[in-house]
Design a protein around this motif. Sequence first.
Motif, PDB file in Angstrom:
ATOM      1  N   ASP A 163      79.003 -21.679 -29.919  1.00 23.22           N
ATOM      2  CA  ASP A 163      77.563 -21.678 -30.200  1.00 23.22           C
ATOM      3  C   ASP A 163      77.250 -21.974 -31.671  1.00 23.22           C
ATOM      4  OD1 ASP A 163      78.617 -19.359 -31.220  1.00 23.22           O
ATOM      5  OD2 ASP A 163      77.090 -18.027 -30.368  1.00 23.22           O
ATOM      6  N   ALA A 164      78.274 -22.316 -32.442  1.00 25.50           N
ATOM      7  CA  ALA A 164      78.068 -22.594 -33.871  1.00 25.50           C
ATOM      8  C   ALA A 164      77.467 -23.985 -34.058  1.00 25.50           C
ATOM      9  CB  ALA A 164      79.381 -22.485 -34.633  1.00 25.50           C
ATOM     10  N   ALA A 165      76.627 -24.105 -35.080  1.00 28.38           N
ATOM     11  CA  ALA A 165      76.000 -25.396 -35.367  1.00 28.38           C
ATOM     12  C   ALA A 165      77.021 -26.437 -35.796  1.00 28.38           C
ATOM     13  CB  ALA A 165      74.943 -25.217 -36.463  1.00 28.38           C
ATOM     14  N   SER A 166      78.149 -25.987 -36.309  1.00 27.51           N
ATOM     15  CA  SER A 166      79.179 -26.903 -36.813  1.00 27.51           C
ATOM     16  C   SER A 166      80.200 -27.297 -35.738  1.00 27.51           C
ATOM     17  CB  SER A 166      79.906 -26.257 -37.995  1.00 27.51           C
ATOM     18  OG  SER A 166      80.474 -25.014 -37.616  1.00 27.51           O
ATOM     19  N   TRP A 167      79.942 -26.944 -34.479  1.00 32.63           N
ATOM     20  CA  TRP A 167      80.897 -27.244 -33.398  1.00 32.63           C
ATOM     21  C   TRP A 167      81.213 -28.736 -33.329  1.00 32.63           C
ATOM     22  CZ3 TRP A 167      83.902 -24.528 -29.950  1.00 32.63           C
ATOM     23  CH2 TRP A 167      84.381 -25.221 -28.842  1.00 32.63           C
ATOM     24  N   ALA A 168      80.176 -29.568 -33.300  1.00 31.56           N
ATOM     25  CA  ALA A 168      80.378 -31.013 -33.169  1.00 31.56           C
ATOM     26  C   ALA A 168      81.112 -31.581 -34.388  1.00 31.56           C
ATOM     27  CB  ALA A 168      79.040 -31.720 -32.988  1.00 31.56           C
TER      28      ALA A 168
END
Length: 213
Positions: A163-168
């Motif tokens: 669910d982290a914004a930096s996943w991608a």
Amino acid sequence: MGRSLPWGVLGAAAGLGPVLGWFTRLTQEGVGTALAVFLLRVAAVGLALGLAFLLDDPARDTTAVVPIRRVVRSGVRLVLVAPLAASSWAAALLLVPERIRPPAGDLTLEAAALVVLALSGAACAVRFSDTPRPGVAVAGTLLTCTLLATLLPTSGALFVQADAASWAVAHQRWAALLTLALLAGAALQSEPVRKHRLRLEDTHRSAARAAHR
């Protein structure tokens, strides 16, 4: 060739993934996606550590002088083990309940990068040393690097939550790491010049002996 593979280590590594995937089913009432991600990453690391032993060969002194190129010998070993590794990872993913299953493609990318790093490390050890069983050293190095990777700052993190914004962005780094590992592994399959010469000398000696008989 199949009989020389470390099937015990490989089987244990392949068995870890399905067990961890099954564990999420036993605790699905209290487990979430975050724990599922953690367990699948443990499974990926375990599989990679097992594959670090793929090129272990107690008879390496004998097989090193056969006329079959190293890339072929390594390729045969990989083909023999690939179905086991792929089945293990697929089972680990599918055993996680769908409602808490993290993005399968992204986790598979992580697993692929770790596996290729392990194989490239084993290829490096075989290329630059004479040890017949480099697996322990390669596995230890991979495990150490993986643990250190968990300490990376957010700006360069590899292991992030689903669910982290930096996943991608993190998985762009994984893709780059996989590409570099593939290139390194391919480059390490070349035979050392010295070994080429030794093989040619052995071939000439054999031909000379045959001519004298």
